[in-house]
Scaffold this motif. Sequence first.
Motif, PDB file in Angstrom:
ATOM      1  N   VAL A  19     -81.356   8.280 -49.727  1.00  0.00           N
ATOM      2  CA  VAL A  19     -80.575   7.420 -48.839  1.00  0.00           C
ATOM      3  C   VAL A  19     -80.820   7.858 -47.402  1.00  0.00           C
ATOM      4  N   LEU A  20     -81.334   6.971 -46.588  1.00  0.00           N
ATOM      5  CA  LEU A  20     -81.560   7.261 -45.167  1.00  0.00           C
ATOM      6  C   LEU A  20     -80.324   6.826 -44.379  1.00  0.00           C
ATOM      7  N   ALA A  21     -79.618   7.809 -43.822  1.00  0.00           N
ATOM      8  CA  ALA A  21     -78.376   7.557 -43.084  1.00  0.00           C
ATOM      9  C   ALA A  21     -78.373   8.377 -41.805  1.00  0.00           C
ATOM     10  N   ALA A  22     -79.529   8.426 -41.153  1.00  0.00           N
ATOM     11  CA  ALA A  22     -79.746   9.328 -40.027  1.00  0.00           C
ATOM     12  C   ALA A  22     -79.521   8.686 -38.667  1.00  0.00           C
ATOM     13  N   GLY A  23     -78.782   7.596 -38.627  1.00  0.00           N
ATOM     14  CA  GLY A  23     -78.532   6.938 -37.351  1.00  0.00           C
ATOM     15  C   GLY A  23     -79.721   6.114 -36.888  1.00  0.00           C
ATOM     16  N   GLY A  24     -79.605   5.610 -35.681  1.00  0.00           N
ATOM     17  CA  GLY A  24     -80.652   4.760 -35.134  1.00  0.00           C
ATOM     18  C   GLY A  24     -81.625   5.528 -34.271  1.00  0.00           C
ATOM     19  N   PHE A  25     -82.163   4.855 -33.253  1.00  0.00           N
ATOM     20  CA  PHE A  25     -83.130   5.474 -32.349  1.00  0.00           C
ATOM     21  C   PHE A  25     -82.539   5.550 -30.936  1.00  0.00           C
ATOM     22  N   ASP A  26     -81.255   5.912 -30.882  1.00  0.00           N
ATOM     23  CA  ASP A  26     -80.490   5.938 -29.642  1.00  0.00           C
ATOM     24  C   ASP A  26     -81.190   6.701 -28.513  1.00  0.00           C
ATOM     25  N   HIS A  27     -81.814   7.836 -28.846  1.00  0.00           N
ATOM     26  CA  HIS A  27     -82.387   8.702 -27.816  1.00  0.00           C
ATOM     27  C   HIS A  27     -83.906   8.753 -27.855  1.00  0.00           C
ATOM     28  N   SER A  34     -74.207   1.364 -21.376  1.00  0.00           N
ATOM     29  CA  SER A  34     -74.382   2.414 -22.370  1.00  0.00           C
ATOM     30  C   SER A  34     -74.352   1.751 -23.746  1.00  0.00           C
ATOM     31  N   ASP A  35     -74.255   2.561 -24.789  1.00  0.00           N
ATOM     32  CA  ASP A  35     -74.134   2.014 -26.144  1.00  0.00           C
ATOM     33  C   ASP A  35     -73.555   3.073 -27.064  1.00  0.00           C
ATOM     34  N   LEU A  36     -73.096   2.615 -28.216  1.00  0.00           N
ATOM     35  CA  LEU A  36     -72.569   3.504 -29.246  1.00  0.00           C
ATOM     36  C   LEU A  36     -73.640   3.836 -30.282  1.00  0.00           C
ATOM     37  N   GLN A  49     -81.456  -4.806 -30.790  1.00  0.00           N
ATOM     38  CA  GLN A  49     -79.992  -4.795 -30.803  1.00  0.00           C
ATOM     39  C   GLN A  49     -79.422  -3.378 -30.752  1.00  0.00           C
ATOM     40  N   ALA A  50     -78.259  -3.272 -30.130  1.00  0.00           N
ATOM     41  CA  ALA A  50     -77.493  -2.022 -30.098  1.00  0.00           C
ATOM     42  C   ALA A  50     -76.023  -2.381 -30.034  1.00  0.00           C
ATOM     43  N   TRP A  51     -75.195  -1.402 -30.344  1.00  0.00           N
ATOM     44  CA  TRP A  51     -73.749  -1.582 -30.163  1.00  0.00           C
ATOM     45  C   TRP A  51     -73.458  -1.285 -28.690  1.00  0.00           C
ATOM     46  N   TRP A  52     -73.778  -2.262 -27.850  1.00  0.00           N
ATOM     47  CA  TRP A  52     -73.704  -2.068 -26.403  1.00  0.00           C
ATOM     48  C   TRP A  52     -72.278  -1.710 -25.966  1.00  0.00           C
ATOM     49  N   PHE A  53     -72.194  -0.890 -24.905  1.00  0.00           N
ATOM     50  CA  PHE A  53     -70.900  -0.374 -24.471  1.00  0.00           C
ATOM     51  C   PHE A  53     -70.945  -0.103 -22.971  1.00  0.00           C
ATOM     52  N   LEU A 106     -74.192   6.933 -26.055  1.00  0.00           N
ATOM     53  CA  LEU A 106     -73.133   7.816 -26.536  1.00  0.00           C
ATOM     54  C   LEU A 106     -73.365   8.247 -27.982  1.00  0.00           C
ATOM     55  N   GLY A 107     -74.451   7.784 -28.597  1.00  0.00           N
ATOM     56  CA  GLY A 107     -74.782   8.203 -29.955  1.00  0.00           C
ATOM     57  C   GLY A 107     -75.128   9.680 -30.006  1.00  0.00           C
ATOM     58  N   ALA A 108     -75.016  10.279 -31.183  1.00  0.00           N
ATOM     59  CA  ALA A 108     -75.328  11.693 -31.369  1.00  0.00           C
ATOM     60  C   ALA A 108     -76.762  11.983 -30.946  1.00  0.00           C
ATOM     61  N   GLU A 109     -76.980  13.183 -30.405  1.00  0.00           N
ATOM     62  CA  GLU A 109     -78.271  13.506 -29.799  1.00  0.00           C
ATOM     63  C   GLU A 109     -79.411  13.546 -30.805  1.00  0.00           C
ATOM     64  N   GLY A 110     -79.099  13.713 -32.083  1.00  0.00           N
ATOM     65  CA  GLY A 110     -80.146  13.764 -33.094  1.00  0.00           C
ATOM     66  C   GLY A 110     -80.682  12.409 -33.504  1.00  0.00           C
ATOM     67  N   ASN A 111     -80.094  11.346 -32.990  1.00  0.00           N
ATOM     68  CA  ASN A 111     -80.495   9.987 -33.372  1.00  0.00           C
ATOM     69  C   ASN A 111     -81.740   9.567 -32.594  1.00  0.00           C
ATOM     70  N   THR A 112     -82.892   9.949 -33.119  1.00  0.00           N
ATOM     71  CA  THR A 112     -84.155   9.637 -32.441  1.00  0.00           C
ATOM     72  C   THR A 112     -85.088   8.807 -33.316  1.00  0.00           C
TER      73      THR A 112
END
Length: 567
Positions: A270-278, A497-499, A322-326, A297-303
């Motif tokens: 299961v891949l649940a490692a977040g998006g490509f925020d950074h 920014s974004d979430l 798309q992103a959860w824009w903020f 604002l996503g976790a720094e590991g989300n690359t």
Amino acid sequence: MAKKPMPPLATACETTVDLLVVGAGTGMAAALAAHERGLSSLLVEKTAYVGGSTARSGGAFWIPGSSILPERGAAAMSEAATYVRAVVGDSAPAERGQAFLDAGASAVSMLERTTPMRFFWAQGYSDYHPEAPGGRAEGRTCECRPFDASVLGAERPRLRPGVMEAPVPMPVTGADYKWMNLLARKPAKALSRILRRAALGIGGMLIGREYLAGGQALAAGLFAGVLRAGIPVWTETSLVRLIQDGDRVTGAVLRQAGKEVTVLARRGVVLAAGGFDHDMAARHKFQSPRLATGASLGAEGNTGDAIAAAQEVEAGIALMDQAWWFPAFAPLPGGAPLVMLAERSLPGSFVVDQTGRRFINEATDYMSFGQTLLDRERRGDPAEQMWLVFDQRYRNNYIMAGGIYPRQPLPRAWFDAGIAHRADDPAALARAIGVPVDAFTETFHTINRYAGTGTDPDFGRGESAYDRYYGDPTVTPNPNLAPLDKAPYYAVQMILSDLGTCGGLVADRDARVLREDGGVIDGLYAIGNTAANAFGATYPGAGATIGQGLVYGYIAARHAAAQKPAG
């Protein structure tokens, strides 16, 4: 409460499990669901912390039909399905939204069985598009009740810190914040909540308990369930590549402290490692070259590691724009964006761009706000600057950036950095922020005139129940509009920014990852922000991102448990 040292790192080693879960945010829900079905699970997390972006969020989740909500059953679910179809349209496969709705109540029940968490309905937190068919002004958003993180024991330091730290131990839920923000306007209602939460936080500290709220509570509760179940968690462990046997994914190569190990997964990964925020190269390619580095604002590991690894086995991707824009307050030099919660909705304020004019309903939901900005950019008319403008009465009445209280001066550092300006009249403020004086003063007087009538014919501010949720109910006839008539006047710079991003791997109703040609990649699942948003280009309600992560974690584990083991 003194901080404890980080516990020893669990050493990665060659092993075989039923289900390998990459990412310890909402991925914890997948591990818990798998464990409840008798599967052995392993959670691996790239960073040193457990909780992912969930731990940095408000912690709300939008899952219609659960036992937490007052209205459930066939009629309620039919209404929810109507709403999801109305707002999502053809921006995502209908089966994804329906599968989410079908499994939502069961997923929440699973969390209630497998964790110490208890939940409540955030009554009145409107769906983001309540006027759409099936939308509800009273909302379907729920939250975790304040949670005692001391149950994590020695693992407590491994919980990812939140974005905002309270000056005193006080677990403030999203529902609490709405009223605490109105302390100067509704003191009786606000004070009762403040005193109750302060008593819980300070009282708990005196007896060795640490109560958390919001995303911290939800992440801590999930983590507590994982620890109670004995599910191993390897932190500081990154995904290198997926392993296949023929066309089936059967495990992964992981790296910890420079050493690579192989983990085989009998039922799937299961891949649940977040998006490509950074991953700014990908963000500039797929979204906008104007996005600032470090603004998410996503976790720094989300690359985007999990997305890239899946693409290497021919997985398809979608919704990468798309992103959860903020929208947020601009950061100080070298700092992070400052959270903007209710500020855009509150009366006595408005937002302008570099032209000195308004361009949007300021109180709209944050994803729609960001999409409006990007639509402008694609038309060749970017918002090169954004400023939140307000007067002294606004400053006297409301909290800003989560920690600047009514009547408290704005930080000197904001003025020194040029992200805040103050002036005694509108024309001087326009000159200070570098926008056309005539256009700005016209906008200023126009919004004041609209406040007098309670209507905004330009953008409809205050017409939606969502707008009004973060408005000021003491202001009539429109809780989102009031004149700016008490000098001095202020302008604070905003950025987009974004979430977290919400484009990623194409997945089906069972969370199975699909190839570019639409075929299923057996043994591979994607949930949360690693998967393309089940709601397409929309945000149905507060907590829709966490909601689909939790529910699709449950769905993935359920499907994996029903499969014949590999090998």
